[in-house]
Design an enzyme around this catalytic site. Structure first.
Site, PDB file in Angstrom:
ATOM      1  N   HIS A 183       5.139  -6.351  10.682  1.00 30.93           N
ATOM      2  CA  HIS A 183       4.692  -6.242   9.299  1.00 30.93           C
ATOM      3  C   HIS A 183       5.894  -6.010   8.379  1.00 30.93           C
ATOM      4  O   HIS A 183       5.983  -5.003   7.680  1.00 30.93           O
ATOM      5  CB  HIS A 183       3.686  -5.096   9.190  1.00 30.93           C
ATOM      6  CG  HIS A 183       2.888  -5.105   7.922  1.00 30.93           C
ATOM      7  ND1 HIS A 183       1.987  -6.102   7.616  1.00 30.93           N
ATOM      8  CD2 HIS A 183       2.849  -4.228   6.875  1.00 30.93           C
ATOM      9  CE1 HIS A 183       1.432  -5.849   6.448  1.00 30.93           C
ATOM     10  NE2 HIS A 183       1.952  -4.728   5.967  1.00 30.93           N
ATOM     11  N   ASP A 219       2.577  -8.580  14.163  1.00 28.90           N
ATOM     12  CA  ASP A 219       2.095  -7.658  13.132  1.00 28.90           C
ATOM     13  C   ASP A 219       0.882  -6.872  13.637  1.00 28.90           C
ATOM     14  O   ASP A 219      -0.142  -7.463  14.006  1.00 28.90           O
ATOM     15  CB  ASP A 219       1.719  -8.444  11.871  1.00 28.90           C
ATOM     16  CG  ASP A 219       1.568  -7.564  10.641  1.00 28.90           C
ATOM     17  OD1 ASP A 219       1.327  -6.356  10.793  1.00 28.90           O
ATOM     18  OD2 ASP A 219       1.694  -8.108   9.527  1.00 28.90           O
ATOM     19  N   SER A 253       1.874  -7.466   1.947  1.00 30.05           N
ATOM     20  CA  SER A 253       0.913  -6.505   2.466  1.00 30.05           C
ATOM     21  C   SER A 253      -0.222  -6.339   1.465  1.00 30.05           C
ATOM     22  O   SER A 253      -0.906  -7.312   1.130  1.00 30.05           O
ATOM     23  CB  SER A 253       1.616  -5.193   2.791  1.00 30.05           C
ATOM     24  OG  SER A 253       0.782  -4.351   3.558  1.00 30.05           O
ATOM     25  N   TYR A 263       0.833  -1.205   0.000  1.00 24.70           N
ATOM     26  CA  TYR A 263       0.000   0.000   0.000  1.00 24.70           C
ATOM     27  C   TYR A 263       0.868   1.256   0.000  1.00 24.70           C
ATOM     28  O   TYR A 263       1.810   1.376   0.779  1.00 24.70           O
ATOM     29  CB  TYR A 263      -0.886  -0.013   1.239  1.00 24.70           C
ATOM     30  CG  TYR A 263      -2.098   0.882   1.179  1.00 24.70           C
ATOM     31  CD1 TYR A 263      -3.276   0.442   0.591  1.00 24.70           C
ATOM     32  CD2 TYR A 263      -2.079   2.165   1.717  1.00 24.70           C
ATOM     33  CE1 TYR A 263      -4.405   1.249   0.547  1.00 24.70           C
ATOM     34  CE2 TYR A 263      -3.201   2.978   1.677  1.00 24.70           C
ATOM     35  CZ  TYR A 263      -4.358   2.522   1.091  1.00 24.70           C
ATOM     36  OH  TYR A 263      -5.478   3.328   1.051  1.00 24.70           O
TER      37      TYR A 263
END
Length: 327
Positions: free
Chosen positions: A308, A279, A193, A104
């Site tokens: 993450h 995460d 992700s 992202y």
């Protein structure tokens, strides 16, 4: 399942093992709407009916052992999706192909980022997702006030950003299969992700990939993820709902169509997922909820002390080994 950790005391090991047992036993209920399958069948039929309009422009890249191209193709609509197409100059016919989707607010990185694959004889397609990197977005969204992708069109499943991104990913496979030097039976899709979430969705919507590698994927068991996450794009959904409490039911309904929980049962290719047990963006339980519902051959890489971030050297090396063994 493989677990990676340094030497820890017995009490910590027991804690990790108990947590994993809990995660492995988690089988969430699906949240599919009655027209979920009809919606996606219609979406894919619409996409198949549109011209790909792919074009390549060769780059004068300083690593002379590779041929690198700017690739443009039409995605869900007439938005030109920007990507790299890269092959070794010494390649032979019928190459295996890796298709990469980024995280992202990220981008496809540099050509040099993919050298570890190119020197082994893989072809690479690296995509800039619509609205990110160098790719624009020709779509119109009736709800687009938060200034970021996760809420674009979120009040209408036909408008929603992720509908278009998932189809854009499938169209990258269309391009790979159009190339005479690519072996259409040896295509892998990969990402982390947001890119991991796209990877799982594309694998569910298209049976051509042989392999899917999804690191710390998003858009998994979204209802639970919104309860458990502390950061990331889903916090923007909460901010949208803070402004528009009247839209809660509609927003949750829209998200069900793009939740990998409701898509993953259609995955047919060999799939590997990774999680970091710390995460806070894509928490492990929602990811396990999706993993536990995948019926295809699968494996999970678990990192008890990671968040993450799957940029761990050992994980990168394990990924290379995994792709080499299965593609």
């Amino acid at each position: 399942m493989k677990i990676y950790y340094k030497e820890v005391d017995n009490s910590m090991m027991r804690h990790i093992e108990e947590k994993l047992k809990h995660l492995e036993a988690y089988i969430p209920e699906l949240t599919k709407q009655e027209d979920h399958d009809i919606f996606w069948k219609r979406t894919m039929e619409e996409a198949k009916g549109k011209a790909l309009n792919a074009s390549l422009h060769e780059l004068d890249y300083p690593i002379k052992q590779v041929r690198a191209f700017d690739l443009t193709y039409h995605g869900f609509d007439e938005t030109p999706i920007q990507a790299y197409y890269i092959v070794s100059k010494q390649h032979q016919e019928k190459l295996p192909c890796l298709i990469f989707f980024h995280g992202y607010a990220g981008h496809k990185n540099s050509v040099s980022h993919y050298m570890k694959w190119l020197i082994q004889g893989y072809a690479v397609i690296a995509v800039d997702c619509r609205g990110q990197g160098r790719t624009g977005d020709y779509s119109k969204y009736s709800s687009d006030e938060m200034g970021t992708w996760v809420t674009k069109g979120i009040l209408d499943k036909d408008e929603y950003y992720y509908r278009k991104v998932y189809v854009d990913g499938v169209r990258a496979i269309d391009f790979a299969c159009s190339r005479p030097e690519i072996d259409p039976k040896r295509i892998a899709i990969m990402g982390a992700s947001m890119g991991g979430g796209i990877t799982l969705a594309v694998a569910a919507l298209d049976d051509r990939p042989k392999l899917a590698v999804a690191d710390v994927p998003n858009m998994c068991d979204i209802g639970l993820a919104m309860k458990q996450k502390f950061d990331g794009s889903l916090t923007i959904v909460e901010k949208f709902l803070h402004r528009h409490p009247e839209a809660i039911e509609q927003v949750y309904s829209t998200l069900t169509y793009f939740d990998n929980l409701n898509l993953c049962g259609n995955i047919t290719c060999k799939t590997r997922i990774s999680v970091g047990l710390l995460d806070l963006i894509c928490p492990p339980m929602p990811t396990y909820g999706v993993y536990n519902r995948i019926l295809a051959p699968k494996s999970m890489e678990v990192y008890p002390f990671s968040g993450h971030d799957m940029g761990i050297i050992e994980h990168i090396d394990k990924t290379i080994q995994y792709v080499n063994e299965h593609l």
